[in-house]
Design a protein around this motif. Structure first.
Motif, PDB file in Angstrom:
ATOM      1  N   ASN A 127       0.844  -1.191   0.000  1.00 34.74           N
ATOM      2  CA  ASN A 127       0.000   0.000   0.000  1.00 34.74           C
ATOM      3  C   ASN A 127       0.890   1.255   0.000  1.00 34.74           C
ATOM      4  O   ASN A 127       1.188   1.837   1.039  1.00 34.74           O
ATOM      5  N   ILE A 128       1.324   1.626  -1.191  1.00 33.06           N
ATOM      6  CA  ILE A 128       2.281   2.742  -1.304  1.00 33.06           C
ATOM      7  C   ILE A 128       1.626   4.062  -0.913  1.00 33.06           C
ATOM      8  O   ILE A 128       2.254   4.921  -0.286  1.00 33.06           O
TER       9      ILE A 128
ATOM     10  N   ILE B  61      13.441   3.908   2.574  1.00 31.42           N
ATOM     11  CA  ILE B  61      12.288   3.165   2.041  1.00 31.42           C
ATOM     12  C   ILE B  61      11.063   4.084   1.978  1.00 31.42           C
ATOM     13  O   ILE B  61      10.334   4.131   0.980  1.00 31.42           O
ATOM     14  N   MET B  62      10.881   4.857   3.045  1.00 31.44           N
ATOM     15  CA  MET B  62       9.717   5.743   3.090  1.00 31.44           C
ATOM     16  C   MET B  62       9.831   6.823   2.011  1.00 31.44           C
ATOM     17  O   MET B  62       8.849   7.207   1.387  1.00 31.44           O
ATOM     18  N   GLN B  63      11.047   7.296   1.809  1.00 27.64           N
ATOM     19  CA  GLN B  63      11.234   8.332   0.791  1.00 27.64           C
ATOM     20  C   GLN B  63      10.898   7.796  -0.611  1.00 27.64           C
ATOM     21  O   GLN B  63      10.257   8.466  -1.410  1.00 27.64           O
ATOM     22  N   LEU B  64      11.318   6.551  -0.863  1.00 35.58           N
ATOM     23  CA  LEU B  64      11.023   5.955  -2.164  1.00 35.58           C
ATOM     24  C   LEU B  64       9.506   5.814  -2.336  1.00 35.58           C
ATOM     25  O   LEU B  64       8.958   6.091  -3.407  1.00 35.58           O
ATOM     26  N   ALA B  65       8.828   5.398  -1.262  1.00 38.51           N
ATOM     27  CA  ALA B  65       7.360   5.263  -1.341  1.00 38.51           C
ATOM     28  C   ALA B  65       6.729   6.618  -1.671  1.00 38.51           C
ATOM     29  O   ALA B  65       5.821   6.711  -2.510  1.00 38.51           O
ATOM     30  N   ARG B  66       7.211   7.664  -1.039  1.00 32.41           N
ATOM     31  CA  ARG B  66       6.628   8.996  -1.307  1.00 32.41           C
ATOM     32  C   ARG B  66       6.919   9.438  -2.741  1.00 32.41           C
ATOM     33  O   ARG B  66       6.087  10.041  -3.401  1.00 32.41           O
ATOM     34  N   ARG B  67       8.128   9.119  -3.194  1.00 30.60           N
ATOM     35  CA  ARG B  67       8.466   9.509  -4.579  1.00 30.60           C
ATOM     36  C   ARG B  67       7.563   8.797  -5.574  1.00 30.60           C
ATOM     37  O   ARG B  67       7.058   9.398  -6.514  1.00 30.60           O
ATOM     38  N   ILE B  68       7.411   7.487  -5.357  1.00 23.44           N
ATOM     39  CA  ILE B  68       6.583   6.720  -6.299  1.00 23.44           C
ATOM     40  C   ILE B  68       5.137   7.222  -6.240  1.00 23.44           C
ATOM     41  O   ILE B  68       4.495   7.435  -7.264  1.00 23.44           O
ATOM     42  N   TYR B  69       4.664   7.456  -5.029  1.00 19.67           N
ATOM     43  CA  TYR B  69       3.274   7.913  -4.901  1.00 19.67           C
ATOM     44  C   TYR B  69       3.091   9.268  -5.595  1.00 19.67           C
ATOM     45  O   TYR B  69       2.180   9.457  -6.392  1.00 19.67           O
ATOM     46  N   GLY B  70       4.002  10.198  -5.280  1.00 22.31           N
ATOM     47  CA  GLY B  70       3.869  11.557  -5.819  1.00 22.31           C
ATOM     48  C   GLY B  70       3.976  11.587  -7.329  1.00 22.31           C
ATOM     49  O   GLY B  70       3.281  12.342  -8.006  1.00 22.31           O
ATOM     50  N   SER B  71       4.855  10.734  -7.870  1.00 22.03           N
ATOM     51  CA  SER B  71       5.115  10.820  -9.302  1.00 22.03           C
ATOM     52  C   SER B  71       4.240   9.887 -10.139  1.00 22.03           C
ATOM     53  O   SER B  71       3.900  10.207 -11.269  1.00 22.03           O
ATOM     54  N   LYS B  72       3.884   8.733  -9.553  1.00 26.66           N
ATOM     55  CA  LYS B  72       3.258   7.723 -10.413  1.00 26.66           C
ATOM     56  C   LYS B  72       1.865   7.264  -9.962  1.00 26.66           C
ATOM     57  O   LYS B  72       1.240   6.469 -10.653  1.00 26.66           O
ATOM     58  N   ILE B  73       1.424   7.720  -8.792  1.00 26.89           N
ATOM     59  CA  ILE B  73       0.110   7.252  -8.334  1.00 26.89           C
ATOM     60  C   ILE B  73      -0.863   8.424  -8.102  1.00 26.89           C
ATOM     61  O   ILE B  73      -1.996   8.372  -8.558  1.00 26.89           O
ATOM     62  N   ALA B  74      -0.414   9.449  -7.416  1.00 25.09           N
ATOM     63  CA  ALA B  74      -1.316  10.563  -7.070  1.00 25.09           C
ATOM     64  C   ALA B  74      -1.890  11.201  -8.339  1.00 25.09           C
ATOM     65  O   ALA B  74      -1.178  11.330  -9.338  1.00 25.09           O
ATOM     66  N   PRO B  75      -3.176  11.572  -8.286  1.00 23.81           N
ATOM     67  CA  PRO B  75      -3.766  12.216  -9.461  1.00 23.81           C
ATOM     68  C   PRO B  75      -3.043  13.526  -9.783  1.00 23.81           C
ATOM     69  O   PRO B  75      -2.581  14.213  -8.870  1.00 23.81           O
ATOM     70  N   ARG B  76      -2.923  13.809 -11.064  1.00 25.88           N
ATOM     71  CA  ARG B  76      -2.270  15.060 -11.488  1.00 25.88           C
ATOM     72  C   ARG B  76      -3.159  16.251 -11.144  1.00 25.88           C
ATOM     73  O   ARG B  76      -4.365  16.185 -11.291  1.00 25.88           O
TER      74      ARG B  76
END
Ligand code: FES
Length: 257
Positions: free
Chosen positions: A155-156, A185-200
């Motif tokens: 659950n990213i 690890i947490m930073q990577l999760a935030r990066r992935i979420y911000g860049s690839k999951i969160a709506p634009r």
């Protein structure tokens, strides 16, 4: 106020300054007397230390000043940010300006939002034994163990949201029995979420597009040709959004919008 009165009041002020209580603290075993009102960071400077590392923003956001300490008669190992934590009598402390932790290297553009990406880069995430020592060590009250659980569950979004306040100080790593680099690890999760999951955000797209438009480019060129005096004038005469402005506030002068 008459001059004489001012003199008296200045004198009182000075006397008040002198009256600040000094308390003993121990820095890496050495005893110092420091004013009780200071943060650990200021107390260290008062004691004669000069910060070369272990000090960044001084405002509780960069994570450079991680500190561990004990208080007398208490087995509990406490943590804090030196720039935010006020000294206490007989505090026994040391700073951990850097804690070595495994940081995976990756080409972020090539990563997807699949949790497997995190598992591959940080397989040690499964070494977590849920002891919660990481959470107890966090000066920002991040529920670190819950973040790691969210990562393990894939659950990213939850991991990114729960770890939003992480300032990368590394204290969680210093206490981890499983030898996880939680903050990376947490930073990577935030990066992935911000860049690839969160709506634009649509308005952001529009702003980026507008920044590349001819109108903006012309303005930029004009600004780049201006000398410092002119730039100052423009800056100082700009229309500032009032603090309590409505959400739909826009400047009266909209030549560049
Ligand atoms: S100096 Fe940046 S958090 Fe303390």
């Amino acid at each position: 106020m008459a001059d004489k009165e001012r003199e008296v009041s200045d004198k009182e002020k000075n006397e008040e300054t002198v009256k600040v209580k000094l308390i003993p603290v121990y820095v890496m075993g050495k005893r110092y007397l420091v004013p009780e009102t200071l943060t650990i960071m200021k107390a260290l400077e008062y004691a004669g230390y000069q910060f070369i590392r272990g000090c960044g923003c001084r405002g509780g956001i960069c994570g450079a000043c991680a500190t561990v300490y004990r208080k007398p008669g208490d087995y509990h190992l406490r943590v804090g940010l030196a720039c935010q934590t006020v000294v206490e009598p007989e505090m026994y402390l040391t700073q951990i300006p850097f804690y070595p932790a495994n940081r995976a290297s990756y080409d972020f553009a090539q990563l997807t939002a699949d949790p497997e990406e995190i598992f591959k880069l940080y397989p040690e995430v499964f070494r977590c034994i849920a002891c919660n020592a990481c959470t107890k060590a966090c000066p920002m009250d991040v529920q670190v163990m819950d973040v790691i659980s969210a990562v393990k569950q894939g659950n990213i979004e939850r991991a990114a949201t729960l770890s939003f306040n992480c300032i990368q100080c590394g204290l969680c790593v210093s206490r981890c029995m499983g030898e996880l680099p939680q903050y990376h690890i947490m930073q990577l999760a935030r990066r992935i979420y911000g860049s690839k999951i969160a709506p634009r955000a649509q308005h952001l797209n529009e702003a980026v597009e507008a920044a590349g438009s001819e109108k903006c480019q012309q303005t930029l060129e004009e600004l780049m040709k201006s000398d410092i005096k002119k730039l100052r004038e423009i800056y100082q005469s700009r229309e500032i959004e009032p603090v309590l402005a409505d959400e739909d506030w826009t400047p009266a002068k909209r030549d560049y919008l």
